[in-house]
Scaffold this active site. Structure first.
Site, PDB file in Angstrom:
ATOM      1  N   ARG A 167       0.806  -1.219   0.000  1.00  0.00           N
ATOM      2  CA  ARG A 167       0.000   0.000   0.000  1.00  0.00           C
ATOM      3  C   ARG A 167       0.843   1.275   0.000  1.00  0.00           C
ATOM      4  O   ARG A 167       0.452   2.290   0.575  1.00  0.00           O
ATOM      5  CB  ARG A 167      -0.971   0.024   1.185  1.00  0.00           C
ATOM      6  N   SER A 244     -10.925   1.090   3.035  1.00  0.00           N
ATOM      7  CA  SER A 244     -10.244   0.665   4.263  1.00  0.00           C
ATOM      8  C   SER A 244      -9.499   1.853   4.860  1.00  0.00           C
ATOM      9  O   SER A 244      -8.639   2.441   4.207  1.00  0.00           O
ATOM     10  CB  SER A 244      -9.275  -0.469   3.962  1.00  0.00           C
ATOM     11  N   GLU A 348      -4.741   4.559   5.964  1.00  0.00           N
ATOM     12  CA  GLU A 348      -4.493   4.329   4.540  1.00  0.00           C
ATOM     13  C   GLU A 348      -4.823   5.553   3.694  1.00  0.00           C
ATOM     14  O   GLU A 348      -4.072   5.879   2.774  1.00  0.00           O
ATOM     15  CB  GLU A 348      -5.286   3.110   4.055  1.00  0.00           C
TER      16      GLU A 348
END
Length: 356
Positions: A167, A244, A348
């Site tokens: 990520r 998320s 995130e």
């Protein structure tokens, strides 16, 4: 080339959370040339700059952004045949990501089918190495064309130069590079890449490692994402999120051993936390598991924000919320997990004008 600007444009209208104050100046650009020219002009003026795609991974301050916001709407796409089975597809940063995936599935190009239903635009995908259901961008990206604001020139970065990791990439948290287009290397096949994700394999009724028709994978992924509120639906408040909100923690072997001991102390010696090998002796565990067992179930929260009723990692705007409301909930969850398990979760989404 003349770009027109609007003033005091509410950014809540351009984020999937439906949150964010006004942009002092706002414009849309329809081509890579216009994008580069506009970024260059803004930089020369000294105005702060925010480049916006689909707004699906963004948390913007209630005060807004005291600078220029450029929304990227470029959407050209071209193909280069490498050989009989391999195709390289160059895609402009402003193309809707799921439209690109749907086109690949329809045209029999394998490699991104498990990434169906992810909101946002192509230009955002390399920034955080977007991934889901066993696929991520780093598996298919060949190169990324960027405008280098520091050097005032375009550059073509190889996949290796992008520094992809879980990520993240060299682009995340830095504003030096503006993504102009992305080249993906895909395979001509009616079948998917081998199914790597257990939940997806179960949904398809196959074993991990099997290959199935591309359309079947897309349909299964979309169904799974809808069941978790992860496909945008104006009628469903659970989808008013940034996806998320926390990444899955990656722990060293020593950190994971301490974590396992903490779990045994808190939940009992018979409880085993999720553990996924991540290379170099590191172990990835589940943020959703941590959140739920720290006392924050699906649907947690009162008032205008809460945890999704379908997906523990999604923090949602139930209606009438502010960014301050959302961050208060995020901090409560993060502090609770740290208190119970000794792990500090990392956000995130990209934060604009705020910090967690």
């Amino acid at each position: 080339m003349t770009t027109s600007f609007a003033r005091n444009v509410p950014l809540a209208d351009y984020t999937t959370l439906g949150l964010g104050g006004p942009a002092a100046r706002f414009c849309s650009v329809a081509s890579t040339d216009e994008l580069i020219a506009t970024v260059r002009d803004v930089d020369r003026s000294g105005d702060p700059l925010l480049v916006l795609g689909g707004g699906s991974n963004l948390v913007v301050a209630d005060e807004g952004f005291a600078g220029t916001v450029i929304q990227v709407d470029s959407s050209d796409l071209s193909y280069t045949e490498v050989d009989d089975t391999v195709v390289r597809v160059r895609v402009d940063a402003g193309m809707e990501w799921d439209s690109f995936v749907a086109r690949c599935v329809d045209e029999g190009l394998s490699g991104v089918e498990a990434l169906s239903g992810i909101p946002g635009r192509v230009g955002a995908t390399p920034i955080q190495n977007v991934g889901a259901y066993g696929q991520d961008i780093s598996q298919t990206v060949v190169e990324v064309t960027v405008y280098d604001r520091a050097a005032d020139r375009t550059r073509v970065l190889s996949a290796a130069e992008c520094g992809f990791a879980y990520r993240t990439s060299i682009f995340k948290g830095r504003d030096r590079y503006v993504v102009c287009d992305v080249v993906f290397e895909l395979t001509r096949s009616k079948l998917s890449r081998p199914i790597r994700y257990a939940e997806l394999a179960r949904s398809l009724g196959v074993s991990q490692g099997d290959q199935v028709p591309l359309a079947d994978v897309r349909d299964a992924v979309l169904s799974l994402r809808r069941s978790k509120g992860m496909v945008l639906d104006p009628a469903d408040p659970d989808t008013r999120s940034a996806g998320s909100f926390f990444t899955n923690p990656i722990l060293s072997a020593d950190e994971f051993a301490r974590f396992t001991q903490r779990v045994a102390e808190v939940l009992g010696p018979e409880v085993t936390p999720p553990a996924y090998p991540d290379g170099d002796g590191r172990v990835k565990t589940s943020a959703a598991w941590l959140i739920e067992r720290a006392g924050f179930p699906k649907g947690y929260g009162t008032g205008p924000v809460g945890i999704s009723t379908k997906h523990t990692l999604a923090l949602t705007n139930r209606g009438g919320a502010t960014t301050a409301d959302l961050l208060a909930l995020a901090r409560e969850v993060r502090a609770g997990v740290a208190r119970v398990f000794g792990i500090t979760l990392v956000n995130e989404p990209v934060m604009i004008g705020v910090t967690l």
